[in-house]
Design a protein around this motif. Structure first.
Motif, PDB file in Angstrom:
ATOM      1  N   SER A  67      -6.723   0.196  -6.513  1.00  0.00           N
ATOM      2  CA  SER A  67      -5.806  -0.950  -6.476  1.00  0.00           C
ATOM      3  C   SER A  67      -5.671  -1.559  -7.853  1.00  0.00           C
ATOM      4  O   SER A  67      -6.601  -1.521  -8.644  1.00  0.00           O
ATOM      5  N   GLU A 127      -8.954   6.066  -3.390  1.00  0.00           N
ATOM      6  CA  GLU A 127      -8.094   4.896  -3.308  1.00  0.00           C
ATOM      7  C   GLU A 127      -8.310   4.034  -4.547  1.00  0.00           C
ATOM      8  O   GLU A 127      -9.413   3.956  -5.056  1.00  0.00           O
ATOM      9  N   THR A 140      -1.870  -1.019  -3.939  1.00  0.00           N
ATOM     10  CA  THR A 140      -2.972  -0.135  -3.559  1.00  0.00           C
ATOM     11  C   THR A 140      -2.422   1.267  -3.340  1.00  0.00           C
ATOM     12  O   THR A 140      -1.426   1.439  -2.637  1.00  0.00           O
ATOM     13  N   THR A 147       0.850  -1.181   0.000  1.00  0.00           N
ATOM     14  CA  THR A 147       0.000   0.000   0.000  1.00  0.00           C
ATOM     15  C   THR A 147       0.889   1.235   0.000  1.00  0.00           C
ATOM     16  O   THR A 147       1.822   1.332   0.796  1.00  0.00           O
ATOM     17  N   THR A 173      -0.454  -7.119  -5.750  1.00  0.00           N
ATOM     18  CA  THR A 173      -1.441  -6.030  -5.717  1.00  0.00           C
ATOM     19  C   THR A 173      -0.823  -4.749  -5.166  1.00  0.00           C
ATOM     20  O   THR A 173      -0.182  -4.766  -4.115  1.00  0.00           O
ATOM     21  N   LYS A 214      -3.342   5.023  -1.955  1.00  0.00           N
ATOM     22  CA  LYS A 214      -4.274   5.842  -1.174  1.00  0.00           C
ATOM     23  C   LYS A 214      -3.831   7.287  -1.267  1.00  0.00           C
ATOM     24  O   LYS A 214      -2.672   7.589  -0.973  1.00  0.00           O
ATOM     25  N   THR A 234      -2.391   2.152 -11.684  1.00  0.00           N
ATOM     26  CA  THR A 234      -3.682   2.426 -11.033  1.00  0.00           C
ATOM     27  C   THR A 234      -4.356   3.563 -11.790  1.00  0.00           C
ATOM     28  O   THR A 234      -3.770   4.158 -12.692  1.00  0.00           O
TER      29      THR A 234
END
Ligand code: ZN
Length: 161
Positions: free
Chosen positions: A126, A124, A64, A37, A62, A66, A116
């Motif tokens: 992902s 946000e 992500t 993240t 993955t 934010k 993204t």
């Protein structure tokens, strides 16, 4: 009836202990977690400078993103674009040329491994991608392709087998 109430109370009492056990067991798996993240803010910064991907542990990975700031995507948009380090400047330049409508990523750009969406404050997004096409030992970079951001909003990705 009384018996039922007692067992219900017991069940409640044991929940915190069980939750702790579950957390302790999950800890070793965290190390091989196939995800990262990344937070971006209104000061045009990512909160991490690097992450690594192990292809043996992770067939898929993955990322992500934010956006922890408040500014809208049009003013302080962030995305995460993954390319080989050697492709960074050319891919970033073509992304800027692609413009806001394409979220600053050139369409069907073969250099782009994953990206993204471009997001604004409070949002946000992902992306999950397969790791088999990555080359262990090659240097990869993640960056934000919003105009003017990639010079500072970037970091290294280490790929291993
Ligand atoms: Zn950005």
């Amino acid at each position: 009836m009384k018996k039922l109430m007692i067992s219900a109370l017991l069940a409640v009492a044991t929940i915190p202990a069980m939750a702790q056990d579950a957390k302790a067991e999950a800890a070793p798996a965290e190390a091989g977690k196939c995800a990262v993240t990344i937070a971006g803010d209104d000061a045009m910064k990512f909160d991490i400078k690097e992450f690594s991907i192990n292809q043996t542990e992770c067939a898929e990975f993955t990322v992500t993103l934010k956006h922890v700031g408040k500014l809208p995507a049009a003013a302080m948009g962030h995305n995460v674009v993954i390319v080989k380090k050697a492709d960074l400047e050319a891919a970033a330049k073509d992304g800027i040329a692609a413009g806001a409508a394409k979220q600053y990523v050139k369409e069907n750009d073969e250099r782009v491994i994953a990206h993204t969406k471009l997001i604004g404050g409070g949002e946000e997004d992902s992306i999950t991608f397969k790791t088999e096409g990555l080359e262990a030992g090659t240097e990869y970079t993640f960056f934000c392709s919003f105009p003017g951001h990639f010079a500072v909003m970037k970091g290294a990705i280490t790929v291993s087998k």
